[in-house]
Design an enzyme around this catalytic site. Structure first.
Site, short mmCIF file in Angstrom:
data_model
loop_
_atom_site.label_atom_id
_atom_site.label_comp_id
_atom_site.label_asym_id
_atom_site.label_seq_id
_atom_site.Cartn_x
_atom_site.Cartn_y
_atom_site.Cartn_z
N VAL A 17 1.62 52.62 29.10
CA VAL A 17 2.54 52.17 28.04
C VAL A 17 3.72 53.12 27.86
CG1 VAL A 17 1.39 53.32 26.08
CG2 VAL A 17 2.53 51.10 25.73
N THR A 18 3.57 54.38 28.28
CA THR A 18 4.68 55.34 28.12
C THR A 18 5.70 55.21 29.24
OG1 THR A 18 3.37 56.99 29.31
CG2 THR A 18 3.29 57.07 26.89
N GLY A 19 5.43 54.40 30.25
CA GLY A 19 6.34 54.25 31.39
C GLY A 19 7.45 53.25 31.11
N GLN A 20 8.32 53.06 32.12
CA GLN A 20 9.43 52.11 31.97
C GLN A 20 8.93 50.73 31.57
OE1 GLN A 20 13.05 50.94 34.78
NE2 GLN A 20 11.18 49.95 35.50
N LEU A 72 -6.75 56.68 33.73
CA LEU A 72 -7.28 55.79 34.77
C LEU A 72 -8.21 56.52 35.73
CD1 LEU A 72 -4.05 53.73 35.42
CD2 LEU A 72 -6.27 52.79 34.72
N GLY A 94 -0.50 51.34 34.49
CA GLY A 94 -0.61 52.78 34.74
C GLY A 94 -0.75 53.05 36.23
N GLU A 140 6.07 47.07 47.74
CA GLU A 140 5.72 48.12 48.72
C GLU A 140 4.56 47.67 49.61
OE1 GLU A 140 6.64 51.60 49.55
OE2 GLU A 140 8.46 50.63 48.89
N TYR A 162 0.99 55.48 48.54
CA TYR A 162 1.15 54.63 47.34
C TYR A 162 0.92 53.16 47.71
CZ TYR A 162 3.65 51.88 43.79
OH TYR A 162 3.99 50.94 42.85
P1 NAP Z 1 6.36 54.51 35.54
O1 NAP Z 1 7.58 54.52 34.68
O2 NAP Z 1 6.16 55.59 36.55
O3 NAP Z 1 5.09 54.47 34.56
C1 NAP Z 1 3.80 54.75 35.03
C2 NAP Z 1 2.88 54.87 33.83
O4 NAP Z 1 1.56 55.18 34.30
C3 NAP Z 1 3.28 56.00 32.86
O5 NAP Z 1 3.03 55.56 31.55
C4 NAP Z 1 2.31 57.10 33.23
O6 NAP Z 1 2.04 58.00 32.18
C5 NAP Z 1 1.06 56.26 33.52
N1 NAP Z 1 0.05 57.02 34.25
C6 NAP Z 1 0.20 57.84 35.31
N2 NAP Z 1 -0.98 58.37 35.66
C7 NAP Z 1 -1.90 57.87 34.80
C8 NAP Z 1 -3.29 58.08 34.63
N3 NAP Z 1 -3.98 58.91 35.43
N4 NAP Z 1 -3.92 57.41 33.66
C9 NAP Z 1 -3.25 56.58 32.83
N5 NAP Z 1 -1.92 56.36 32.92
C10 NAP Z 1 -1.25 57.01 33.90
O7 NAP Z 1 6.24 53.14 36.33
P2 NAP Z 1 6.92 51.72 36.02
O8 NAP Z 1 8.19 51.64 36.78
O9 NAP Z 1 6.89 51.47 34.57
O10 NAP Z 1 5.90 50.75 36.78
C11 NAP Z 1 4.77 50.19 36.09
C12 NAP Z 1 3.75 49.76 37.11
O11 NAP Z 1 4.32 48.79 37.98
C13 NAP Z 1 3.24 50.86 38.03
O12 NAP Z 1 1.90 50.58 38.32
C14 NAP Z 1 4.09 50.72 39.28
O13 NAP Z 1 3.40 51.24 40.40
C15 NAP Z 1 4.25 49.21 39.33
N6 NAP Z 1 5.47 48.71 39.95
C16 NAP Z 1 6.68 49.17 39.57
C17 NAP Z 1 7.83 48.63 40.14
C18 NAP Z 1 9.20 49.10 39.74
O14 NAP Z 1 10.15 48.82 40.49
N7 NAP Z 1 9.37 49.73 38.59
C19 NAP Z 1 7.71 47.59 41.10
C20 NAP Z 1 6.44 47.14 41.46
C21 NAP Z 1 5.32 47.68 40.86
P3 NAP Z 1 3.00 59.30 31.91
O15 NAP Z 1 4.14 58.78 31.08
O16 NAP Z 1 2.09 60.20 31.20
O17 NAP Z 1 3.45 59.79 33.24
N1 GDD Z 2 13.68 58.39 45.07
C1 GDD Z 2 14.69 58.50 45.94
N2 GDD Z 2 15.48 59.60 45.88
N3 GDD Z 2 14.88 57.53 46.86
C2 GDD Z 2 15.93 57.66 47.71
C3 GDD Z 2 16.79 58.75 47.67
C4 GDD Z 2 16.55 59.78 46.72
O1 GDD Z 2 17.26 60.78 46.65
N4 GDD Z 2 17.74 58.57 48.61
C5 GDD Z 2 17.49 57.41 49.22
N5 GDD Z 2 16.38 56.85 48.68
C6 GDD Z 2 15.77 55.59 49.11
C7 GDD Z 2 14.27 55.68 49.37
O2 GDD Z 2 14.03 56.25 50.67
C8 GDD Z 2 13.89 54.21 49.26
O3 GDD Z 2 14.11 53.56 50.48
C9 GDD Z 2 14.87 53.66 48.23
O4 GDD Z 2 15.89 54.64 48.07
C10 GDD Z 2 14.23 53.37 46.87
O5 GDD Z 2 13.51 54.53 46.46
P1 GDD Z 2 12.87 54.64 44.98
O6 GDD Z 2 13.91 54.40 43.96
O7 GDD Z 2 12.12 55.92 44.93
O8 GDD Z 2 11.91 53.37 44.90
P2 GDD Z 2 10.84 52.79 45.93
O9 GDD Z 2 11.40 51.50 46.45
O10 GDD Z 2 10.38 53.78 46.90
O11 GDD Z 2 9.61 52.48 44.96
C11 GDD Z 2 9.83 51.83 43.70
O12 GDD Z 2 9.75 50.44 43.87
C12 GDD Z 2 8.47 49.93 44.30
C13 GDD Z 2 8.61 48.41 44.43
O13 GDD Z 2 9.10 48.09 45.70
C14 GDD Z 2 8.74 52.34 42.73
O14 GDD Z 2 9.03 51.90 41.43
C15 GDD Z 2 7.36 51.84 43.11
O15 GDD Z 2 6.43 52.18 42.07
C16 GDD Z 2 7.43 50.31 43.25
O16 GDD Z 2 6.16 49.81 43.62
#
Ligand code: NAP
Ligand code: GDD
Length: 351
Positions: A17-20, A72, A94, A140, A162
């Site tokens: 819940v504390t995440g984005q 978790l 989470g 991913e 991941y």
């Molecule tokens: P995020 O901002 O990194 O949030 C992750 C959350 O998980 C935070 O609240 C974090 O707590 C919590 N967490 C980490 N370790 C934990 C543990 N051991 N026990 C309980 N909670 C824990 O991620 P998000 O972008 O909101 O994404 C939410 C979910 O969707 C994630 O599962 C992510 O993998 C998935 N997802 C994200 C995207 C994307 O593009 N954003 C796309 C596809 C799937 P802290 O605040 O304490 O770190």
């Molecule tokens: N983080 C990061 N930092 N990524 C970079 C950088 C940098 O300086 N420069 C280039 N990239 C490229 C990464 O190599 C990747 O190909 C792309 O930017 C996106 O990186 P991230 O923003 O870290 O996101 P992600 O696609 O690897 O993962 C996110 O999206 C997934 C859904 O497809 C995360 O939110 C995952 O939790 C989520 O599942």
């Protein structure tokens, strides 16, 4: 006057819940009248900045958001919370969610992002809760893509610890659905961003840097792979899809995506434009540079941000979600970039 007791608010439990996403989802559920329970892990300092708009609103109204400590990686806390709250809907958001970090902490990522999911599912099963379960699955999973665009039937080929942990979570969610007739679904969400995005994900790293360089507070932005392409949407739109999936008649897995793909370089160009620093690109590979309007180098490539294996191209086809759930994204790519840059500029102006 009805003699029936008032209908009790539906209860939702949100991990992460504390995440984005957790913060946007909690807001959406509170607006919809849910009693929301947010599970957060214990930390030495309270970590609820993203929830502050909601907590502020709560002070003036009935409290609809409750925060509880759980992890978790810890079955006992999960079981205790589920038993006490007895939610109608569970959103498992989470995770250790950073792909690059997962190469440095593969075992921890497997434990929290992978095994954490079966801890949730098994506790729900043992407690015989009739709750609906949403699993935060991800694009991913497609990794080295076998088909473009990616749909619910595209085979998986994860490219990181991941991605592998999320593949386990995807499958175990399906297994519990099929074995125990649970309403358990996977949302295969493509990248989604917002002003609340973690600062080390590439979009927020770029928008913060564009704002800071324009304000004279940073000299240069160092990035990894500029060629990577992602299907980037707005987190506020995507959490709505999570909720819709749990309101459907049948438990089904859905791709949630915008259907557009853009390179990291393109995101960067738009963000710097918005900050008043139009870039021109020179060179290639590790020697590529983004040059600012006065000829100064504002963006450099730094191999420390390369990954051992890259996901080169993601683009999703969300036709099933559009047809079954009536979901489609509202915020465009350009609007997303602009709202993130504007937010980061206003943050700097405020301090
Ligand atoms: P995020 O901002 O990194 O949030 C992750 C959350 O998980 C935070 O609240 C974090 O707590 C919590 N967490 C980490 N370790 C934990 C543990 N051991 N026990 C309980 N909670 C824990 O991620 P998000 O972008 O909101 O994404 C939410 C979910 O969707 C994630 O599962 C992510 O993998 C998935 N997802 C994200 C995207 C994307 O593009 N954003 C796309 C596809 C799937 P802290 O605040 O304490 O770190
Ligand atoms: N983080 C990061 N930092 N990524 C970079 C950088 C940098 O300086 N420069 C280039 N990239 C490229 C990464 O190599 C990747 O190909 C792309 O930017 C996106 O990186 P991230 O923003 O870290 O996101 P992600 O696609 O690897 O993962 C996110 O999206 C997934 C859904 O497809 C995360 O939110 C995952 O939790 C989520 O599942």
């Amino acid at each position: 006057m009805s003699l029936l007791p008032p209908r009790l608010a539906r209860k939702a439990l949100v991990t992460g819940v504390t995440g984005q996403d957790g913060s946007y989802l909690a807001e959406l559920l509170v607006q919809k009248g849910y009693e929301v329970w947010g599970m957060m892990r214990r930390s030495s300092l309270r970590n609820t900045q993203r929830l502050s708009p909601l907590e502020y609103a709560m002070r003036r109204e009935d409290t609809r958001l409750h925060l509880c400590h759980g992890d978790l990686s810890d079955t006992s806390s999960i079981r205790r919370i589920l038993d006490e709250v007895r939610p109608d809907e569970i959103y498992n958001l989470g995770a250790q969610s950073h792909v690059h970090v997962s190469f440095e902490m593969p075992e921890y990522t497997a434990d929290v992002t992978g095994v954490g999911t079966v801890r949730m599912l098994e506790a729900i099963h043992q407690l015989q809760l009739p709750a609906k379960f949403y699993q935060a699955s991800t694009s991913e999973l497609y990794g080295k893509v076998r088909e473009t665009p990616q749909t619910e039937t595209t085979p998986f080929h994860p490219r990181s610890p991941y991605g592998a942990a999320k593949a386990y979570s995807f499958e175990i969610t399906r297994v519990y659905r099929e074995s125990y007739a649970m309403f358990a679904v996977n949302g295969i969400l493509f990248n989604h961003e917002s002003p609340r995005r973690g600062e080390t994900f590439v979009t927020r790293k770029i928008t913060r840097a564009a704002a800071a360089i324009a304000a004279g507070r940073q000299r240069v932005l160092k990035l990894g792979n500029l060629e990577a392409r992602r299907d980037w949407g707005f987190a506020g739109d995507f959490v709505e899809a999570m909720w819709l999936m749990l309101q459907a008649q049948e438990p089904r897995d859905y791709v949630i995506a915008t259907g557009e793909t853009h390179a990291v370089r393109e995101f960067c160009s738009l963000a710097f434009d918005r900050a008043g620093l139009p870039l021109s690109w020179q060179g290639s590979g590790v020697n590529e540079r983004g040059i600012g309007p006065s000829g100064e180098v504002l963006v450099e490539v730094d191999p420390q941000f390369f990954r051992p294996a890259e996901v080169d191209l993601l683009i999703g086809d969300a036709t099933r979600a559009r047809n079954d759930l009536g979901w489609k994204p509202k915020v465009t790519f350009e609007q997303l970039v602009n709202l993130m840059v504007d937010h980061d500029i206003s943050l700097l102006e405020a301090c």
